[in-house]
Write a protein that holds these residues in place. Sequence first.
Motif, PDB file in Angstrom:
ATOM      1  N   ARG A 148       5.974   8.425  -1.531  1.00  0.00           N
ATOM      2  CA  ARG A 148       6.429   7.123  -2.022  1.00  0.00           C
ATOM      3  C   ARG A 148       5.302   6.094  -1.968  1.00  0.00           C
ATOM      4  N   ALA A 149       4.542   6.113  -0.868  1.00  0.00           N
ATOM      5  CA  ALA A 149       3.423   5.176  -0.731  1.00  0.00           C
ATOM      6  C   ALA A 149       2.322   5.474  -1.741  1.00  0.00           C
ATOM      7  N   LEU A 150       2.046   6.765  -1.986  1.00  0.00           N
ATOM      8  CA  LEU A 150       1.013   7.145  -2.957  1.00  0.00           C
ATOM      9  C   LEU A 150       1.405   6.727  -4.374  1.00  0.00           C
ATOM     10  N   VAL A 151       2.666   6.902  -4.721  1.00  0.00           N
ATOM     11  CA  VAL A 151       3.140   6.520  -6.046  1.00  0.00           C
ATOM     12  C   VAL A 151       2.987   5.021  -6.250  1.00  0.00           C
ATOM     13  N   LYS A 152       3.284   4.237  -5.232  1.00  0.00           N
ATOM     14  CA  LYS A 152       3.167   2.789  -5.344  1.00  0.00           C
ATOM     15  C   LYS A 152       1.720   2.364  -5.536  1.00  0.00           C
ATOM     16  N   ILE A 153       0.803   2.997  -4.810  1.00  0.00           N
ATOM     17  CA  ILE A 153      -0.621   2.664  -4.944  1.00  0.00           C
ATOM     18  C   ILE A 153      -1.125   3.015  -6.340  1.00  0.00           C
ATOM     19  N   MET A 154      -0.806   4.204  -6.823  1.00  0.00           N
ATOM     20  CA  MET A 154      -1.323   4.651  -8.113  1.00  0.00           C
ATOM     21  C   MET A 154      -0.713   3.870  -9.270  1.00  0.00           C
ATOM     22  N   CYS A 155       0.536   3.495  -9.171  1.00  0.00           N
ATOM     23  CA  CYS A 155       1.157   2.700 -10.230  1.00  0.00           C
ATOM     24  C   CYS A 155       0.586   1.290 -10.263  1.00  0.00           C
ATOM     25  N   SER A 156       0.313   0.731  -9.092  1.00  0.00           N
ATOM     26  CA  SER A 156      -0.338  -0.580  -9.031  1.00  0.00           C
ATOM     27  C   SER A 156      -1.739  -0.508  -9.618  1.00  0.00           C
ATOM     28  N   ARG A 198       3.124   5.077  12.383  1.00  0.00           N
ATOM     29  CA  ARG A 198       1.945   5.044  11.525  1.00  0.00           C
ATOM     30  C   ARG A 198       2.349   4.977  10.067  1.00  0.00           C
ATOM     31  N   GLU A 199       3.409   5.701   9.698  1.00  0.00           N
ATOM     32  CA  GLU A 199       3.873   5.673   8.327  1.00  0.00           C
ATOM     33  C   GLU A 199       4.425   4.303   7.974  1.00  0.00           C
ATOM     34  N   PHE A 200       5.083   3.643   8.933  1.00  0.00           N
ATOM     35  CA  PHE A 200       5.643   2.338   8.687  1.00  0.00           C
ATOM     36  C   PHE A 200       4.542   1.326   8.465  1.00  0.00           C
ATOM     37  N   SER A 201       3.437   1.474   9.198  1.00  0.00           N
ATOM     38  CA  SER A 201       2.306   0.573   9.020  1.00  0.00           C
ATOM     39  C   SER A 201       1.673   0.783   7.666  1.00  0.00           C
ATOM     40  N   THR A 202       1.668   2.031   7.177  1.00  0.00           N
ATOM     41  CA  THR A 202       1.126   2.300   5.846  1.00  0.00           C
ATOM     42  C   THR A 202       1.951   1.607   4.785  1.00  0.00           C
ATOM     43  N   THR A 203       3.274   1.653   4.937  1.00  0.00           N
ATOM     44  CA  THR A 203       4.150   1.004   3.983  1.00  0.00           C
ATOM     45  C   THR A 203       3.918  -0.495   3.969  1.00  0.00           C
ATOM     46  N   LEU A 204       3.719  -1.079   5.155  1.00  0.00           N
ATOM     47  CA  LEU A 204       3.447  -2.503   5.231  1.00  0.00           C
ATOM     48  C   LEU A 204       2.143  -2.857   4.572  1.00  0.00           C
ATOM     49  N   ALA A 205       1.130  -1.996   4.776  1.00  0.00           N
ATOM     50  CA  ALA A 205      -0.165  -2.262   4.175  1.00  0.00           C
ATOM     51  C   ALA A 205      -0.078  -2.203   2.670  1.00  0.00           C
ATOM     52  N   THR A 206       0.679  -1.240   2.148  1.00  0.00           N
ATOM     53  CA  THR A 206       0.837  -1.119   0.711  1.00  0.00           C
ATOM     54  C   THR A 206       1.590  -2.307   0.147  1.00  0.00           C
ATOM     55  N   SER A 207       2.638  -2.722   0.857  1.00  0.00           N
ATOM     56  CA  SER A 207       3.405  -3.869   0.422  1.00  0.00           C
ATOM     57  C   SER A 207       2.556  -5.120   0.439  1.00  0.00           C
ATOM     58  N   ARG A 208       1.694  -5.240   1.459  1.00  0.00           N
ATOM     59  CA  ARG A 208       0.833  -6.401   1.569  1.00  0.00           C
ATOM     60  C   ARG A 208      -0.126  -6.460   0.397  1.00  0.00           C
ATOM     61  N   SER A 209      -0.607  -5.267  -0.046  1.00  0.00           N
ATOM     62  CA  SER A 209      -1.525  -5.211  -1.172  1.00  0.00           C
ATOM     63  C   SER A 209      -0.859  -5.719  -2.433  1.00  0.00           C
ATOM     64  N   SER A 210       0.401  -5.361  -2.650  1.00  0.00           N
ATOM     65  CA  SER A 210       1.111  -5.786  -3.842  1.00  0.00           C
ATOM     66  C   SER A 210       1.316  -7.291  -3.833  1.00  0.00           C
ATOM     67  N   ASN A 211       1.602  -7.846  -2.650  1.00  0.00           N
ATOM     68  CA  ASN A 211       1.792  -9.283  -2.535  1.00  0.00           C
ATOM     69  C   ASN A 211       0.509 -10.020  -2.849  1.00  0.00           C
ATOM     70  N   GLU A 212      -0.636  -9.474  -2.396  1.00  0.00           N
ATOM     71  CA  GLU A 212      -1.905 -10.118  -2.661  1.00  0.00           C
ATOM     72  C   GLU A 212      -2.231 -10.103  -4.142  1.00  0.00           C
ATOM     73  N   VAL A 213      -1.909  -9.033  -4.830  1.00  0.00           N
ATOM     74  CA  VAL A 213      -2.139  -8.963  -6.267  1.00  0.00           C
ATOM     75  C   VAL A 213      -1.297 -10.003  -6.977  1.00  0.00           C
ATOM     76  N   SER A 214      -0.043 -10.141  -6.581  1.00  0.00           N
ATOM     77  CA  SER A 214       0.836 -11.130  -7.190  1.00  0.00           C
ATOM     78  C   SER A 214       0.311 -12.537  -6.933  1.00  0.00           C
ATOM     79  N   PHE A 215      -0.174 -12.778  -5.736  1.00  0.00           N
ATOM     80  CA  PHE A 215      -0.713 -14.086  -5.407  1.00  0.00           C
ATOM     81  C   PHE A 215      -1.942 -14.391  -6.250  1.00  0.00           C
ATOM     82  N   ALA A 216      -2.810 -13.390  -6.435  1.00  0.00           N
ATOM     83  CA  ALA A 216      -4.007 -13.586  -7.244  1.00  0.00           C
ATOM     84  C   ALA A 216      -3.634 -13.911  -8.680  1.00  0.00           C
TER      85      ALA A 216
END
Length: 283
Positions: free
Chosen positions: A202-210, A3-21
């Motif tokens: 680590r996942a929370l820090v990435k979300i809040m910094c983004s 479940r934690e690994f899926s969270t990391t993937l979801a967070t990473s996917r969000s960052s990629n979408e922002v970059s794409f936008a």
Amino acid sequence: MGREFSTTLATSRSSNEVSFADTVFGFWDSSNSSNDRDVDDDDDDENICTTENNKAFWVEQDQLLKGILCRTSSREIKVRQATKELLRELNMSEMLCVCRPPVVAKSCRNCLLRELCDRLLNLGYNCAICKSKWKSTSEIPSGEHTYLEVTDNLSNTKSGAVKVVIELSFRAEFEMARANEEYNQLIRRLPEVYVGKAERLRALVKIMCSAAKKCMKEKKMHIGPWRKHEYMQAKWFGTSERSTVEPLPTVYPTRQPKPKASMLSFDLLDNIHGLHCPTVEVV
């Protein structure tokens, strides 16, 4: 761990979408039209798409944040409950601050961490004070940060030691004075005191910094280097030293001294037994 690994993937996917936008918007900005009407239409479409993408970004970040905060383990629950009880006890006790005597320890972050670490050790938790330090780079300044870490070497021998981080001012670490309402909504979801696994942190820090980067971009403001992901991540995931310290001395209530009366005061006569002054009538 799945479940934690899926969270990391979801967070990473969000960052990629922002970059794409961002890439798509850059393409629209650089495109040219043959007449003024086409330019106006393109501007309107761009504004609509920008607004829709901004809304979608904040909705996604909010959902990711709630998903991570809702997940926990039995180990995290035990450490969290113990920390909560100890902080309540420390708030009612009087411990002497060794940094700025005679200040009470609960008003000093270093002494509060020190006493909390000692009490967690007494409860059987492998707790230590961690002090991280990092050097300045072209992107961020140097700095240091102190927090607590509870390590459990017996929980899962296959994946190594399980680390539970205790950050006493977690929400305050991400607060910004000129943030928009969407960012402040994420801030309100954060706990004031974080007690959880390092992977979740680590996942929370990435979300809040983004989110902080997006917030400053929408307000057309420059983001400070201390708000960047690299700087925030170094606080809990940089090079750190673990240490334990001696408990703080207890401040015992002292006996209040009796008020002293002046020799020129008539009140002194009332406190002397057997001494009475007769009333004199003035004529």
